[in-house]
Design a protein around this motif. Structure first.
Motif, PDB file in Angstrom:
ATOM      1  N   THR A   2      16.226 -29.182  20.840  1.00  0.00           N
ATOM      2  CA  THR A   2      15.868 -30.554  21.150  1.00  0.00           C
ATOM      3  C   THR A   2      14.417 -30.606  21.619  1.00  0.00           C
ATOM      4  O   THR A   2      13.981 -29.777  22.421  1.00  0.00           O
ATOM      5  CB  THR A   2      16.792 -31.119  22.248  1.00  0.00           C
ATOM      6  OG1 THR A   2      18.142 -31.039  21.779  1.00  0.00           O
ATOM      7  CG2 THR A   2      16.471 -32.568  22.543  1.00  0.00           C
ATOM      8  N   TYR A   3      13.709 -31.584  21.115  1.00  0.00           N
ATOM      9  CA  TYR A   3      12.299 -31.747  21.431  1.00  0.00           C
ATOM     10  C   TYR A   3      12.103 -33.001  22.276  1.00  0.00           C
ATOM     11  O   TYR A   3      13.058 -33.634  22.694  1.00  0.00           O
ATOM     12  CB  TYR A   3      11.488 -31.841  20.132  1.00  0.00           C
ATOM     13  CG  TYR A   3      11.591 -30.593  19.309  1.00  0.00           C
ATOM     14  CD1 TYR A   3      10.906 -29.447  19.686  1.00  0.00           C
ATOM     15  CD2 TYR A   3      12.381 -30.544  18.167  1.00  0.00           C
ATOM     16  CE1 TYR A   3      11.004 -28.276  18.951  1.00  0.00           C
ATOM     17  CE2 TYR A   3      12.483 -29.379  17.425  1.00  0.00           C
ATOM     18  CZ  TYR A   3      11.791 -28.245  17.818  1.00  0.00           C
ATOM     19  OH  TYR A   3      11.891 -27.095  17.093  1.00  0.00           O
ATOM     20  N   THR A   4      10.848 -33.351  22.489  1.00  0.00           N
ATOM     21  CA  THR A   4      10.505 -34.631  23.097  1.00  0.00           C
ATOM     22  C   THR A   4      10.014 -35.534  21.977  1.00  0.00           C
ATOM     23  O   THR A   4       9.643 -35.045  20.890  1.00  0.00           O
ATOM     24  CB  THR A   4       9.390 -34.467  24.152  1.00  0.00           C
ATOM     25  OG1 THR A   4       8.191 -34.051  23.490  1.00  0.00           O
ATOM     26  CG2 THR A   4       9.787 -33.477  25.245  1.00  0.00           C
ATOM     27  N   GLN A   6       7.246 -36.749  21.808  1.00  0.00           N
ATOM     28  CA  GLN A   6       5.864 -36.364  21.577  1.00  0.00           C
ATOM     29  C   GLN A   6       5.760 -35.263  20.517  1.00  0.00           C
ATOM     30  O   GLN A   6       4.823 -35.258  19.715  1.00  0.00           O
ATOM     31  CB  GLN A   6       5.202 -35.921  22.887  1.00  0.00           C
ATOM     32  CG  GLN A   6       4.959 -37.059  23.861  1.00  0.00           C
ATOM     33  CD  GLN A   6       6.228 -37.586  24.549  1.00  0.00           C
ATOM     34  OE1 GLN A   6       7.241 -36.906  24.648  1.00  0.00           O
ATOM     35  NE2 GLN A   6       6.155 -38.823  25.015  1.00  0.00           N
ATOM     36  N   HIS A   7       6.711 -34.331  20.499  1.00  0.00           N
ATOM     37  CA  HIS A   7       6.733 -33.305  19.449  1.00  0.00           C
ATOM     38  C   HIS A   7       6.820 -33.969  18.072  1.00  0.00           C
ATOM     39  O   HIS A   7       6.091 -33.597  17.150  1.00  0.00           O
ATOM     40  CB  HIS A   7       7.960 -32.388  19.601  1.00  0.00           C
ATOM     41  CG  HIS A   7       7.894 -31.398  20.698  1.00  0.00           C
ATOM     42  ND1 HIS A   7       8.349 -31.671  21.963  1.00  0.00           N
ATOM     43  CD2 HIS A   7       7.466 -30.107  20.711  1.00  0.00           C
ATOM     44  CE1 HIS A   7       8.207 -30.604  22.715  1.00  0.00           C
ATOM     45  NE2 HIS A   7       7.660 -29.630  21.980  1.00  0.00           N
ATOM     46  N   ILE A   8       7.716 -34.924  17.956  1.00  0.00           N
ATOM     47  CA  ILE A   8       7.964 -35.557  16.653  1.00  0.00           C
ATOM     48  C   ILE A   8       6.781 -36.450  16.277  1.00  0.00           C
ATOM     49  O   ILE A   8       6.359 -36.481  15.112  1.00  0.00           O
ATOM     50  CB  ILE A   8       9.287 -36.350  16.686  1.00  0.00           C
ATOM     51  CG1 ILE A   8      10.443 -35.487  17.244  1.00  0.00           C
ATOM     52  CG2 ILE A   8       9.624 -36.888  15.296  1.00  0.00           C
ATOM     53  CD1 ILE A   8      10.636 -34.129  16.611  1.00  0.00           C
ATOM     54  N   ALA A   9       6.220 -37.148  17.257  1.00  0.00           N
ATOM     55  CA  ALA A   9       5.032 -37.967  16.999  1.00  0.00           C
ATOM     56  C   ALA A   9       3.909 -37.102  16.443  1.00  0.00           C
ATOM     57  O   ALA A   9       3.269 -37.460  15.440  1.00  0.00           O
ATOM     58  CB  ALA A   9       4.577 -38.666  18.276  1.00  0.00           C
ATOM     59  N   ASN A  10       3.684 -35.957  17.061  1.00  0.00           N
ATOM     60  CA  ASN A  10       2.603 -35.086  16.605  1.00  0.00           C
ATOM     61  C   ASN A  10       2.874 -34.509  15.223  1.00  0.00           C
ATOM     62  O   ASN A  10       1.938 -34.285  14.450  1.00  0.00           O
ATOM     63  CB  ASN A  10       2.334 -33.973  17.613  1.00  0.00           C
ATOM     64  CG  ASN A  10       1.592 -34.503  18.816  1.00  0.00           C
ATOM     65  OD1 ASN A  10       0.850 -35.477  18.734  1.00  0.00           O
ATOM     66  ND2 ASN A  10       1.803 -33.869  19.958  1.00  0.00           N
ATOM     67  N   TYR A  11       4.128 -34.291  14.902  1.00  0.00           N
ATOM     68  CA  TYR A  11       4.443 -33.836  13.546  1.00  0.00           C
ATOM     69  C   TYR A  11       3.918 -34.856  12.532  1.00  0.00           C
ATOM     70  O   TYR A  11       3.209 -34.504  11.583  1.00  0.00           O
ATOM     71  CB  TYR A  11       5.950 -33.632  13.366  1.00  0.00           C
ATOM     72  CG  TYR A  11       6.266 -33.173  11.972  1.00  0.00           C
ATOM     73  CD1 TYR A  11       6.265 -31.819  11.666  1.00  0.00           C
ATOM     74  CD2 TYR A  11       6.476 -34.077  10.946  1.00  0.00           C
ATOM     75  CE1 TYR A  11       6.490 -31.383  10.374  1.00  0.00           C
ATOM     76  CE2 TYR A  11       6.699 -33.654   9.652  1.00  0.00           C
ATOM     77  CZ  TYR A  11       6.710 -32.309   9.370  1.00  0.00           C
ATOM     78  OH  TYR A  11       6.915 -31.882   8.077  1.00  0.00           O
ATOM     79  N   PHE A  48      15.552 -35.531  20.093  1.00  0.00           N
ATOM     80  CA  PHE A  48      15.038 -35.621  21.466  1.00  0.00           C
ATOM     81  C   PHE A  48      16.047 -36.385  22.304  1.00  0.00           C
ATOM     82  O   PHE A  48      16.952 -37.023  21.769  1.00  0.00           O
ATOM     83  CB  PHE A  48      13.659 -36.287  21.509  1.00  0.00           C
ATOM     84  CG  PHE A  48      13.571 -37.587  20.753  1.00  0.00           C
ATOM     85  CD1 PHE A  48      13.953 -38.786  21.337  1.00  0.00           C
ATOM     86  CD2 PHE A  48      13.087 -37.611  19.451  1.00  0.00           C
ATOM     87  CE1 PHE A  48      13.867 -39.984  20.637  1.00  0.00           C
ATOM     88  CE2 PHE A  48      13.001 -38.803  18.741  1.00  0.00           C
ATOM     89  CZ  PHE A  48      13.387 -39.990  19.339  1.00  0.00           C
ATOM     90  N   ASN A  49      15.893 -36.321  23.615  1.00  0.00           N
ATOM     91  CA  ASN A  49      16.868 -36.929  24.515  1.00  0.00           C
ATOM     92  C   ASN A  49      16.464 -38.281  25.073  1.00  0.00           C
ATOM     93  O   ASN A  49      17.180 -38.836  25.888  1.00  0.00           O
ATOM     94  CB  ASN A  49      17.192 -35.973  25.672  1.00  0.00           C
ATOM     95  CG  ASN A  49      18.090 -34.850  25.217  1.00  0.00           C
ATOM     96  OD1 ASN A  49      18.989 -35.061  24.412  1.00  0.00           O
ATOM     97  ND2 ASN A  49      17.835 -33.660  25.699  1.00  0.00           N
ATOM     98  N   GLU A  50      15.341 -38.814  24.671  1.00  0.00           N
ATOM     99  CA  GLU A  50      14.943 -40.138  25.144  1.00  0.00           C
ATOM    100  C   GLU A  50      15.687 -41.206  24.350  1.00  0.00           C
ATOM    101  O   GLU A  50      15.872 -41.075  23.137  1.00  0.00           O
ATOM    102  CB  GLU A  50      13.436 -40.325  24.968  1.00  0.00           C
ATOM    103  CG  GLU A  50      12.937 -41.610  25.608  1.00  0.00           C
ATOM    104  CD  GLU A  50      11.419 -41.706  25.582  1.00  0.00           C
ATOM    105  OE1 GLU A  50      10.917 -42.817  25.405  1.00  0.00           O
ATOM    106  OE2 GLU A  50      10.751 -40.669  25.749  1.00  0.00           O
ATOM    107  N   ARG A  51      16.096 -42.236  25.042  1.00  0.00           N
ATOM    108  CA  ARG A  51      16.831 -43.300  24.353  1.00  0.00           C
ATOM    109  C   ARG A  51      15.911 -44.110  23.452  1.00  0.00           C
ATOM    110  O   ARG A  51      14.714 -44.221  23.693  1.00  0.00           O
ATOM    111  CB  ARG A  51      17.562 -44.189  25.337  1.00  0.00           C
ATOM    112  CG  ARG A  51      16.677 -45.013  26.208  1.00  0.00           C
ATOM    113  CD  ARG A  51      17.435 -45.612  27.373  1.00  0.00           C
ATOM    114  NE  ARG A  51      17.391 -47.054  27.305  1.00  0.00           N
ATOM    115  CZ  ARG A  51      18.314 -47.844  27.799  1.00  0.00           C
ATOM    116  NH1 ARG A  51      19.369 -47.333  28.392  1.00  0.00           N
ATOM    117  NH2 ARG A  51      18.212 -49.139  27.706  1.00  0.00           N
ATOM    118  N   ILE A  52      16.514 -44.641  22.411  1.00  0.00           N
ATOM    119  CA  ILE A  52      15.806 -45.520  21.488  1.00  0.00           C
ATOM    120  C   ILE A  52      16.291 -46.928  21.795  1.00  0.00           C
ATOM    121  O   ILE A  52      17.495 -47.180  21.895  1.00  0.00           O
ATOM    122  CB  ILE A  52      16.097 -45.129  20.028  1.00  0.00           C
ATOM    123  CG1 ILE A  52      15.603 -43.708  19.778  1.00  0.00           C
ATOM    124  CG2 ILE A  52      15.446 -46.122  19.066  1.00  0.00           C
ATOM    125  CD1 ILE A  52      15.969 -43.143  18.424  1.00  0.00           C
TER     126      ILE A  52
END
Length: 181
Positions: A2-4, A6-11, A48-52
């Motif tokens: 699991t990432y944050t 921010q990891h996915i945004a930077n991808y 990631f674990n942040e809610r959408i």
């Protein structure tokens, strides 16, 4: 793993940069959301674990929105960063990180790469419209003028399982037509 967000945004920001493209905040938010949906559908895992949340213009990852909102509708020109605050002997120090999905995580790269290839040519508004279609997870929970309503992972997963299934059926039909001619 699991990432944050921010990891996915930077991808996606890195992929856009490699292709000499720029992403707006609206595009970035929707690409991250779609990647999240594809991961739930294909691996039954959260990225990631942040809610959408369901906001007026579709699914929003609050931390990404707040980090990049100063760009408005202009292209994002920086990477997403995280800040670590540490106290050592009574002194506060800051450490900035630019989180990235490791190259060794081939499964996540495959999913995000497929999302990128499938949606990179969509405008932010076109991606917004995709998330607003009848029966989407956003449509199920959105209430006009209300922010902070969490979208449900199970709704997102089911939506993308069905959507990916349609893509596969269309690809099979195209392949059969190609073989027949």
């Amino acid at each position: 793993m699991t990432y944050t967000p921010q990891h996915i945004a930077n991808y996606f920001l890195d992929r856009a940069s490699q292709e000499e493209r720029r992403l707006s905040l609206l595009q970035l938010l929707k690409l991250i959301y779609i990647g999240y949906g594809w991961s739930l559908a294909l691996r039954d895992e959260k990225l990631f674990n942040e809610r959408i949340e369901a906001w007026q213009h579709g699914p929003v990852i609050p931390s990404i929105y707040h980090e990049f909102k100063h760009y408005g509708s202009n292209p994002i020109a920086t990477s997403s960063v995280t800040v670590d605050f540490k106290e050592n002997n009574g002194k506060l120090s800051l450490s900035f990180q630019t989180p990235r999905v490791p190259e060794t995580d081939e499964d996540t790269h495959y999913i995000l790469d497929t999302v990128w290839k499938s949606y990179k040519d969509f405008t932010g508004w076109a991606l917004r419209e995709l998330t607003h279609q009848e029966g989407t997870p956003w449509r199920k929970v959105y209430r006009d003028g209300v922010r902070g309503i969490a979208m449900q992972d199970e709704d997102i997963r089911e939506h993308y399982v069905e959507r990916i299934g349609r893509y596969l059926e269309a690809a099979r039909a195209t392949e059969q037509e190609r073989k027949a001619s």
